[in-house]
Every structure is written in structure tokens, then in C-alpha cells.
Design a protein around this motif. Structure first.
Motif, short mmCIF file in Angstrom:
data_model
loop_
_atom_site.label_atom_id
_atom_site.label_comp_id
_atom_site.label_asym_id
_atom_site.label_seq_id
_atom_site.Cartn_x
_atom_site.Cartn_y
_atom_site.Cartn_z
N MET A 1 0.83 -1.20 0.00
CA MET A 1 0.00 0.00 0.00
C MET A 1 0.87 1.25 0.00
O MET A 1 0.61 2.22 -0.70
N LYS A 2 1.92 1.18 0.82
CA LYS A 2 2.79 2.35 0.91
C LYS A 2 3.48 2.62 -0.44
O LYS A 2 3.56 3.76 -0.88
N THR A 3 3.90 1.54 -1.08
CA THR A 3 4.56 1.74 -2.38
C THR A 3 3.57 2.25 -3.41
O THR A 3 3.91 3.04 -4.27
N LEU A 4 2.31 1.80 -3.29
CA LEU A 4 1.30 2.26 -4.23
C LEU A 4 1.07 3.76 -4.08
O LEU A 4 0.97 4.50 -5.06
N LEU A 5 1.01 4.20 -2.81
CA LEU A 5 0.78 5.63 -2.56
C LEU A 5 1.95 6.48 -3.05
O LEU A 5 1.80 7.66 -3.32
N VAL A 302 -2.04 18.12 -9.58
CA VAL A 302 -0.61 18.26 -9.84
C VAL A 302 0.13 18.66 -8.57
O VAL A 302 1.21 18.14 -8.26
N ALA A 303 -0.51 19.56 -7.78
CA ALA A 303 0.13 20.00 -6.54
C ALA A 303 0.29 18.83 -5.57
O ALA A 303 1.37 18.61 -5.01
N VAL A 304 -0.79 18.05 -5.38
CA VAL A 304 -0.73 16.91 -4.47
C VAL A 304 0.26 15.88 -4.97
O VAL A 304 1.10 15.38 -4.23
N GLY A 305 0.18 15.60 -6.28
CA GLY A 305 1.03 14.57 -6.87
C GLY A 305 2.51 14.91 -6.77
O GLY A 305 3.34 14.03 -6.52
N SER A 306 2.83 16.19 -6.92
CA SER A 306 4.25 16.53 -6.95
C SER A 306 4.82 16.66 -5.54
O SER A 306 6.03 16.73 -5.37
N ARG A 307 3.94 16.67 -4.50
CA ARG A 307 4.44 16.77 -3.13
C ARG A 307 4.89 15.42 -2.59
O ARG A 307 5.80 15.34 -1.79
N GLY A 308 4.21 14.40 -3.05
CA GLY A 308 4.48 13.06 -2.53
C GLY A 308 5.90 12.61 -2.86
O GLY A 308 6.56 13.16 -3.74
N PRO A 309 6.37 11.60 -2.12
CA PRO A 309 7.70 11.07 -2.38
C PRO A 309 7.72 10.38 -3.74
O PRO A 309 6.71 9.87 -4.20
N ARG A 310 8.84 10.39 -4.39
CA ARG A 310 8.94 9.79 -5.71
C ARG A 310 9.98 8.67 -5.69
O ARG A 310 11.06 8.85 -5.15
N GLY A 311 9.60 7.58 -6.28
CA GLY A 311 10.59 6.51 -6.41
C GLY A 311 11.57 6.87 -7.51
O GLY A 311 11.15 7.26 -8.58
N THR A 312 12.82 6.81 -7.25
CA THR A 312 13.78 7.13 -8.30
C THR A 312 14.64 5.91 -8.62
O THR A 312 14.83 5.06 -7.80
#
Lengths: 312, 336
Positions: A1-5, A302-312
């Protein structure tokens, strides 16, 4: 779930699902399924041009193809004129649409490379050329598509719209190209740091050429399909897809600055764009409120999406 | 419906008229057009060429050049008009991007002694001539027709044009007035089709699932075929869809009529209204007394006129009427 978020595209899917649920809630019996089919059908067009735009945007800041609407119009107009509604010329028509796309992509790239104009200006300026060619080639007369292609475009297989299935196949190929092939690594590397990419020996210019051509070929295909779907090419048929092609990329959580893109988000963005208009129409809101809310909701995602952590 | 004279006849009349006056043979007329990106505008430009070409070669006027702006922006068109003033045209025939934003440039042209005739997209500047279409009536008439067909009324779907454009507001106001006049009808849903079949198809498909049974679709032109496709794809019974004179719409209507006796009506403005504006400009230059405001009837195709309308409309184009000098004189005389 965490990875999905943590996925950059999750918020777009949440928004699309919400818009679907809210619209389906006030639908008549059987309405939810009808809405799903309509959403899949019309999203297919945005997905096809969105995939092309995504690859271009991945190339880094300033890379965007603004000639998509004109390319769609030109490919649709010329291919339908050549087929002239008759049977037997379907493959020729498709080949012409794709060839026009390839030619457009090559022209765009040459303008960017040789005349050294920024892509945003080069593709916009070139789009006037393509649009004029479309006007000149048939003066806006609508030629009917061959029966077989019209039937394919509005038809269904396994209960799902043919166009959605086609867009799905293209999306899987795009996902492989982006995430599993050298090509995807190369465009991401160029998008993140073009200088580093060049110094590390990547064929930067060849990759850019391929990307602009890929985008234009997909736009040509989309124009061909849209013409067959809606009963003929029209001079203003691509207009909606200028902003839509960029919006689905951004809403889907890909970075507008390039270097970081994803394919599932394209579908979420395309479905969301269709469903939000359907939802606001269904609740009887006027055009002004509708445009305002669409804009606000896109900014919010876009604001919410860009705040979240990103897998790199 | 308007009479469609052949040009040869009109040209003879013109030559006779000119031998009397011939005051305009050294006059140059320019067409300032804000948009060319759809089939209606293409037909409008083609009509302009068809009618003004012979007018120039016969020496009725010295030039009739057509110019179209690339971006459909009022600022760009204002600059275009200023160029025309500098180039010394005697008259400017104008399809305007905005009813008010060009007023400054139009006033400059008038002050420079240039005749300005606006049509379709008219301007409010008092010194200009206006050839207006009664768009409100175009909307109201659709509801009136539906009331004649279905006295019991029912739910309507309204397809609007491009949001924020004057024509869209006018036709919508007419439809609203029509529904007030025939209260047995209700507008159950409204979408923007942007006068494009594919946009209308998309918008209608999205809103249909939430709509009750629809008995009629009121439209603005260029959207009826898309609506029909979307409704058919949703498996719903076909309501009475008012058409907008596009050939694909008329053809679909004819096919439905032959298959199941489908009845509807079709109405829109004839793109050839540009040629009426041309002759009005020529008449003003010739010293004729022309009222500042003229109204041009819209082109209506009824069930009985469908075959005739289909036969005279080019494949993939729009039903059209081109005007002769005599037609223009009749319109002017009717308004005086």
C-alpha cells in the motif's frame, strides 16, 4: 500500500475514479457501463497523442510538441481524401497517415536542430505550415471514411471499444520502451541532464530525432483514427488535443521538466479529463464554472502529486 | 429559401447597371477575415472568390483581395485592418473576431474615408455597416419547430457552440426564449460542442448516461451529426435532431428518412453571405443609400426541400447561397 501511494500517478487515478463514481451516481440504469465505455473510447485518442507527448516532454525543459493538432488534421484530411470512402484502400490510407506523421516529426526536428529555434516555437510555427497544407489539400471538405474503418473505429471486441484496446496495446509497448528498453533510459538521462548524457556518449541527437518522429507518427495515427471514428476529417478536429496531450502527461504525474515519466498516469489523465467534463455537464454546470473547476482540479492534482515522495 | 440565381444572369445585370454608374471601377475592396479553420469558413472564402473574381475581371471593382489572420485574435485583426488603411483600400469587408474589440481600428478606417461592412461576426462601431443574422431567432425557431412536431413536449438536449463567443450566447438566448414560449419542453442537459462534430460527439457521449429520455436535440450547426453518432452508439432511440446544413448531416438525415421516415429540419447561415457583404460595399462606394443595419435571413432546409438541398451541396461541404448584385439591391431596398 505504501509503495502504491508513492506512485506519481496514484492521485490522477483517485481523481478519475471519484469523477466516475460521482457521474455514475446520477446516471440512469445501465448508465454506469455506458459511461465507462464512452470514457474508454474517447480517452483512447488522448492516450495515443499523450504517449507521444510524454516521450517528447521526457527529453527535458522546453521540449514539447505543439504541432500535434495540425499533424492530426493533416494526416486525417489527406489519408481520407486518398481512400475516398472506398473499400480496399484502408492500408494505403493508414500508411499515408503514418508517413505524414514521420515527415512532420523529421521537419520539426530539423527546424529545432538546424535553425536552432526552441522546440516550443519551432513546432508551433511549423504547425501553421501543416494546417495550411491540410486546408490546401481539401479546403475543409469532409470525406467519409471507408465503411470497414468506420465500423472498426466505433466497434467493440470482448465487450471493450476497439480503440481503447488499440490504445492499451500501444501503452504496453510505450511502457516497455520507457521502462525496460535502452531508449527509455536514454531519454530519461537526456531529460535529467543533457550535458551529462552527451558527455557519457549517448547519441543525444539521434534519440531526439526518434522521439519527435515517434510523437508525430502517433499524432498522425490519432488523426487517422479520429477521422474514421467521427465520420470524416475536419480542419478544426485536432484543436482539443493540444492542451489535452500536455495535460494528460502532467496530470498523470510525469515531470513537466522532463526526465521522469510514467505510462499509467497517461490513462488516468485521459480518463479524468473526459470524466470531469462529463461530471460537470451531468450536474448541469455552465461552461464558465466548468472551465474554472477543471482548471482548479488539475492544479490540485498536480500540486498533491508533486508533493508526494517519488521513487527514483 | 433564398433564390439561387446563376451567376451568368447576375453578371449580365451587373454589366448593364455598371454602364450607367461605373463609379466603382477604380475602387479596391479588401476582405478581413479572422478565421479559416473550418468548412464553413472555407466555403465562405470560396464563395468570395467565385463572385468577386468575375466582378474584378469585368471591371466592376479594381480589386477584391481576401486576407485571413492566422490566430483568430482581435489584436491581430486590428493590426490587419490598420495595414489595409495604409494600403489605401476603399472598402473593408469584415468578419470580426470580436463585436467590440475591433471598434478602434474600424473607427480609424472610417475616419480615413474607408467604407467598412461587417457581416456574420459584426462590429458595434456605429460608423460600420452591419449585415447581421438573427441568431436569436435561429435558436427560438428550433424550439417552435419541435413544438409543432411534439405538442406534448419533453426533454431537450442543447448543444452549444464555443463558450464565450457572441454567436453562442445569442443562439442560446433564442433557445431559452423558445423554451419559455413552449414550456412543455425542458432543457435536460447542455454541453459545448464547439461547432465541431468530433467535439459534440465526445461531449454528448459523456453526458448521455445521466440524461432521462430525450425527445429533441437543439443545436448551433456543425454538431448534429456528431450528436446522432453518440446517441446511436449509446443504443438510445434517435430523437429529433435539428441539423445545421452540413452535407454529412443532410446525408444522414436523408438515409434515416429513407430507412424509417425520419423527419427534422436544418438551418444555418449561408457562407455566401460574404458575397452579399461584397455587393453592399460596392453599392455604398457607388453612392447608393444603404441603411447602417441590414438583416440577412438564415438558410432553412425543410423535409420537402431535403433532396434539393442535398443535390446542391458539395460533398463534405455546407449548403450555400451566393448573392448577386440584384440580390444585394433587393436586400437594401427591403431595409430602406
Amino acid at each position: 500500500m505504501k509503495t502504491l501511494l508513492a506512485r506519481p500517478w496514484i492521485w490522477a487515478w483517485v481523481a478519475a475514479a471519484l469523477a466516475f463514481a460521482l457521474t455514475a451516481a446520477i446516471s440512469q440504469n445501465q448508465g454506469a457501463w455506458g459511461l465507462a465505455v464512452a470514457a474508454l473510447t474517447f480517452s483512447a485518442f488522448s492516450v495515443i497523442v499523450g504517449l507521444g507527448q510524454m516521450f517528447v516532454i521526457t527529453l527535458g525543459p522546453g521540449n514539447v510538441d505543439l504541432s500535434i493538432p495540425a499533424t492530426m488534421t493533416l494526416a486525417g484530411t489527406v489519408s481520407l481524401k486518398v481512400m475516398d470512402g472506398g473499400a480496399g484502400a484502408e492500408v494505403t490510407g493508414l500508411a499515408i497517415a503514418l508517413a505524414i506523421g514521420a515527415g512532420v516529426g523529421l521537419t520539426n526536428y530539423l527546424l529545432i536542430l538546424l535553425i536552432r529555434i526552441p522546440p516550443i516555437i519551432a513546432t508551433l510555427a511549423a504547425s501553421f505550415l501543416y494546417q495550411s497544407l491540410a486546408i490546401w489539400s481539401n479546403r475543409g471538405l469532409r470525406v467519409k471514411p471507408p465503411e470497414s474503418l468506420a465500423e472498426f473505429a466505433v466497434g467493440r471486441s470482448l465487450g471493450l471499444p476497439n480503440l481503447a484496446l488499440l490504445a492499451l496495446v500501444l501503452s504496453v509497448l510505450a511502457w516497455v520502451a520507457l521502462n525496460r528498453a535502452a531508449y527509455g533510459r536514454q531519454i530519461s538521462a537526456i531529460g535529467q541532464n543533457p550535458r551529462a548524457a552527451r558527455l557519457s556518449g549517448l547519441p543525444v541527437e539521434a534519440v531526439r530525432l526518434a522521439t519527435y518522429m515517434l510523437c508525430a507518427v502517433l499524432a498522425g495515427l490519432c488523426g487517422f483514427l479520429l477521422s474514421c471514428f467521427s465520420g470524416g476529417a475536419a480542419l478544426n478536429m485536432g484543436q482539443e488535443y493540444l492542451l489535452a496531450s500536455i495535460a494528460v502527461v502532467v496530470i498523470g504525474g510525469s515531470s513537466i521538466g522532463g526526465g521522469r515519466s510514467n505510462v499509467p498516469g497517461i490513462w488516468a489523465g485521459a480518463l479524468f479529463l473526459f470524466l470531469i467534463v462529463s461530471m460537470l455537464n451531468s450536474y448541469g454546470l455552465g461552461a464558465g464554472v466548468r472551465l474554472l473547476m477543471t482548471g482548479l482540479i488539475i492544479i490540485a492534482i498536480v500540486a498533491v502529486g508533486s508533493r508526494g515522495p517519488r521513487g527514483t | 429559401m433564398m433564390n439561387c440565381k446563376t451567376f451568368a444572369l447576375a453578371a449580365t445585370a451587373v454589366t448593364l447597371a455598371c454602364s450607367a454608374a461605373a463609379d466603382t471601377s477604380d475602387k479596391r475592396i479588401a476582405l478581413s477575415n479572422n478565421y479559416a479553420g473550418n468548412s464553413w469558413r472555407q466555403a465562405m472564402l470560396t464563395s468570395w472568390e467565385t463572385v468577386t473574381g468575375p466582378a474584378v475581371s469585368e471591371g466592376i471593382v479594381a480589386a477584391a483581395d481576401a486576407f485571413t489572420t492566422a490566430e483568430n485574435q482581435a489584436t491581430e485583426q486590428a493590426a490587419q485592418i490598420q495595414n489595409m488603411i495604409l494600403e489605401g483600400y476603399d472598402a473593408i469587408v469584415l468578419n470580426a473576431a470580436s463585436p467590440t474589440a475591433l471598434n478602434g481600428a474600424v473607427k480609424e478606417a472610417c475616419d480615413a474615408g474607408i467604407v467598412v461592412v461587417s457581416f456574420d461576426g459584426i462590429v458595434t462601431e456605429p460608423c460600420a455597416y452591419r449585415i447581421a443574422v438573427d441568431f436569436k431567432e435561429m435558436g427560438r425557431k428550433q424550439v417552435e419547430y419541435l413544438a409543432g412536431r411534439m405538442p406534448d413536449g419533453g426533454n431537450l438536449l442543447e448543444i452549444r457552440g464555443l463558450a464565450g463567443v457572441f454567436v453562442d450566447d445569442e443562439i442560446h438566448a433564442g433557445i431559452t426564449a423558445g423554451v419559455a414560449e413552449f414550456p412543455q419542453f425542458t432543457i435536460a442537459g447542455s454541453v459545448n460542442g464547439d461547432w465541431a462534430q468530433d467535439v459534440a460527439q465526445r461531449a454528448v457521449a459523456g453526458v448521455l448516461p445521466s440524461l432521462p429520455e430525450i425527445v429533441g436535440v437543439v443545436t448551433q450547426g456543425g454538431d448534429g451529426y456528431g450528436a446522432a453518432q453518440a446517441i446511436a452508439a449509446a443504443g438510445r432511440p434517435t430523437p429529433v435532431i435539428v441539423m445545421g446544413n452540413r452535407q454529412d448531416e443532410l446525408k444522414w438525415w436523408g438515409e434515416q428518412r429513407d430507412a424509417n421516415g425520419y423527419e427534422t429540419m436544418s438551418l444555418s447561415i449561408a457562407p455566401g453571405v460574404s458575397t452579399l457583404a461584397f455587393w453592399v460595399a460596392q453599392q455604398v462606394l457607388d453612392g447608393a443609400s444603404v441603411p447602417q443595419d441590414l438583416t440577412v435571413p438564415f438558410l432553412e432546409i425543410t423535409q420537402d426541400g431535403l433532396d434539393e438541398g442535398l443535390a446542391s451541396t458539395p460533398e463534405g461541404g455546407v449548403a450555400n447561397v451566393e448573392y448577386s448584385l440584384e440580390d444585394a439591391k433587393a436586400v437594401i431596398a427591403g431595409a430602406n
